[in-house]
Enzyme design. Structure first.
Site, PDB file in Angstrom:
ATOM      1  N   GLY A   1      -7.535 -13.925 -32.765  1.00 50.75           N
ATOM      2  CA  GLY A   1      -7.022 -14.952 -33.657  1.00 50.75           C
ATOM      3  C   GLY A   1      -5.557 -14.763 -33.980  1.00 50.75           C
ATOM      4  O   GLY A   1      -4.799 -15.738 -34.104  1.00 50.75           O
ATOM      5  N   ASP A   2      -5.140 -13.510 -34.111  1.00 52.86           N
ATOM      6  CA  ASP A   2      -3.718 -13.217 -34.355  1.00 52.86           C
ATOM      7  C   ASP A   2      -2.875 -13.612 -33.150  1.00 52.86           C
ATOM      8  O   ASP A   2      -1.791 -14.180 -33.294  1.00 52.86           O
ATOM      9  CB  ASP A   2      -3.539 -11.730 -34.662  1.00 52.86           C
ATOM     10  CG  ASP A   2      -4.311 -11.293 -35.890  1.00 52.86           C
ATOM     11  OD1 ASP A   2      -4.095 -11.884 -36.956  1.00 52.86           O
ATOM     12  OD2 ASP A   2      -5.127 -10.371 -35.777  1.00 52.86           O
ATOM     13  N   ARG A   3      -3.381 -13.291 -31.954  1.00 49.20           N
ATOM     14  CA  ARG A   3      -2.661 -13.661 -30.735  1.00 49.20           C
ATOM     15  C   ARG A   3      -2.539 -15.174 -30.615  1.00 49.20           C
ATOM     16  O   ARG A   3      -1.494 -15.704 -30.223  1.00 49.20           O
ATOM     17  CB  ARG A   3      -3.406 -13.094 -29.522  1.00 49.20           C
ATOM     18  CG  ARG A   3      -2.834 -13.419 -28.165  1.00 49.20           C
ATOM     19  CD  ARG A   3      -1.568 -12.655 -27.870  1.00 49.20           C
ATOM     20  NE  ARG A   3      -0.360 -13.319 -28.291  1.00 49.20           N
ATOM     21  CZ  ARG A   3       0.843 -12.799 -28.186  1.00 49.20           C
ATOM     22  NH1 ARG A   3       1.010 -11.595 -27.683  1.00 49.20           N
ATOM     23  NH2 ARG A   3       1.889 -13.475 -28.587  1.00 49.20           N
TER      24      ARG A   3
END
Length: 472
Positions: free
Chosen positions: A268-270
């Protein structure tokens, strides 16, 4: 042009080893720890990812005055950090793995925290952003009233990607896109108690179009789009990709490539980081979402967070990357420079190409090559071409010092690519005459010019291909 990441940070600790026996005290595995990795997590992980990709990034956050907080500062070396005081203990999450399998996670200092104050310096950094990522991890920063007021004001003209958390506040209205995963989206809908009477009926979108029957991501996304007042909601579904829900448009499925991945942590961060980069480059949300889903899949395929290096307090080492042509063109123009572009198939690079590209680069401050895709070359040159695939052709071009970026296009002509790039100068070989170029009127429509560079008739790809055929 700066990317600003706003949100909560934590210290992530990974203990890895092998479990070959049970404890004599209880029927639990004993993990012989062979490796320890520490890194900044939460919004810190997003910022480190961007810095590692060589993007200009500022992290706006709060830190605790404790050992974990000081470790976090060390692990954020290389990221421009503007931090206030959190007023409470820094959260630490410790994961224990046996081989590739997670065994247990310990959370310290992760209880509900009061909303922290924000400093004038933090607000100033947010106001200067070209694109903003709100990486909310439920620790209170995204609930600060002053910060929310500023974000709501900026949402009208600055792209904001909001990565929500079940323990955090709703996004401010008007943000470009909110990126919950399916579990988070369901929880957000359930917390409003309106799932049964507010979600669209199976198979129908809010604008009357058809959707995948019974897709819970579509239903949750439609509800949250209205509740949050954002311009879009991108509900991610792991290996099934994502669904993009926008106002007055049918939901759009965004498929993900199939990859072999274990731990989904960090995907999700990526995705949020990639969305911000592509929006900053000027791509529309649909294209940015598709590219971001692929970037997240590639991240997992390459090992995910477990493959990230332990920073050890050293500045992040930027990894080589292909310059984004749209973002490069924007940056050059904003600095008062001239964008030069040229195009072609560039199948079997030869000395004529090298001379023409070097001459084109001298006409401005960057050179972007518009490269015909494999399908485009096939239609133009016949079924036996290209000799070299588009990815290898792009790599060879980028290896040349005079080429700053490559933009692959699939059409038969480069007009669509030019419309997006809008170069100041469009260059072709001297075998063309500027006035006769079919792209001339298009380039001149935004004030650009068409120029030619010396042509070397004794050197051509077709001649080389014929010679190779005779040799073989």
């Amino acid at each position: 042009m700066r990317i600003v990441v706003v949100g909560d940070v934590m210290l992530d600790v990974d203990l890895s080893g092998e479990a070959t026996r049970l404890s004599p005290d209880a029927p639990v595995p004993v993990v012989d720890v062979s490796g320890v990795k520490r890194r900044a997590g939460g919004a810190g992980l997003v910022a480190r990812m961007l810095a590692g990709d060589n993007w200009p990034v500022t992290l706006v956050t709060v830190l605790g005055d404790d050992d974990a907080g000081r470790q976090l500062q060390a692990h954020l070396a290389g990221v421009r950090l503007v931090a206030g005081a959190s007023g409470h203990a820094s959260p630490v999450k410790t994961r224990v793995r046996a081989g590739s399998h997670p065994v247990v996670r310990f959370d310290q200092g992760c209880e509900k925290a009061p909303v922290p104050d924000v400093s004038p310096a933090m607000l100033r950094e947010v106001e200067k952003a070209g694109v903003i990522i709100v990486a909310d991890y439920g620790r209170g920063l995204a609930a600060n009233p002053q910060l929310r007021e500023l974000l709501a004001r900026l949402a009208g003209h600055v792209p904001i990607v909001w990565d929500p958390h079940p323990a955090g506040p709703d996004p401010v209205p008007g943000v470009a896109v909110v990126t919950p995963n399916l579990s988070e989206a369901r929880k957000a809908v359930q917390s409003r108690g309106r799932k049964e009477n507010r979600a669209p009926q199976h198979g129908a979108s809010r604008d009357g179009g058809n959707t995948a029957a019974g897709d819970p991501a579509v239903e949750a996304g439609a509800v949250l789009l209205k509740e949050w007042g954002s311009r879009a909601v991108l509900v991610t579904k792991g290996e099934q990709g994502a669904v993009l829900c926008r106002r007055d448009q049918s939901p759009q499925p965004v498929p993900a490539p199939r990859v072999e991945a274990g731990d989904p942590c960090g995907a999700g961060d990526r995705l949020a980081a990639s969305l911000a980069v592509h929006l900053l480059a000027g791509r529309d949300l649909a294209e940015a979402a598709e590219l971001a889903v692929h970037d997240a899949a590639d991240f997992l395929a390459n090992g995910g967070v477990s493959a990230l290096p332990d920073s050890g307090g050293e500045p992040v080492q930027p990894k080589p990357r292909v310059n984004d042509p749209l973002l490069l063109a924007r940056a050059v123009r904003e600095n008062g420079g001239k964008v030069v572009a040229t195009g072609g198939c560039f199948d079997l690079l030869h000395a004529g190409h090298v001379r023409s590209l070097a001459a084109a680069r001298k006409l401005g401050d960057c050179l972007i090559v518009c490269l015909n895709s494999d399908d485009s070359v096939r239609r133009l040159k016949g079924p036996e071409r290209p000799i070299i695939g588009q990815h290898d052709r792009a790599e060879l071009l980028l290896a040349m010092e005079c080429v700053d970026a490559v933009m692959v296009f699939d059409e038969d002509t480069p007009e669509a690519a030019l419309e997006r790039l809008r170069p100041d100068i469009w260059v072709k070989g001297g075998d063309y005459k500027g006035a006769s170029l079919p792209e001339a009127s298009l380039v001149e429509s935004w004030g650009g010019r068409c120029l030619t560079v010396p042509y070397h008739p004794a050197r051509s790809t077709t001649g080389l291909a014929d010679a190779l055929a005779k040799v073989s």
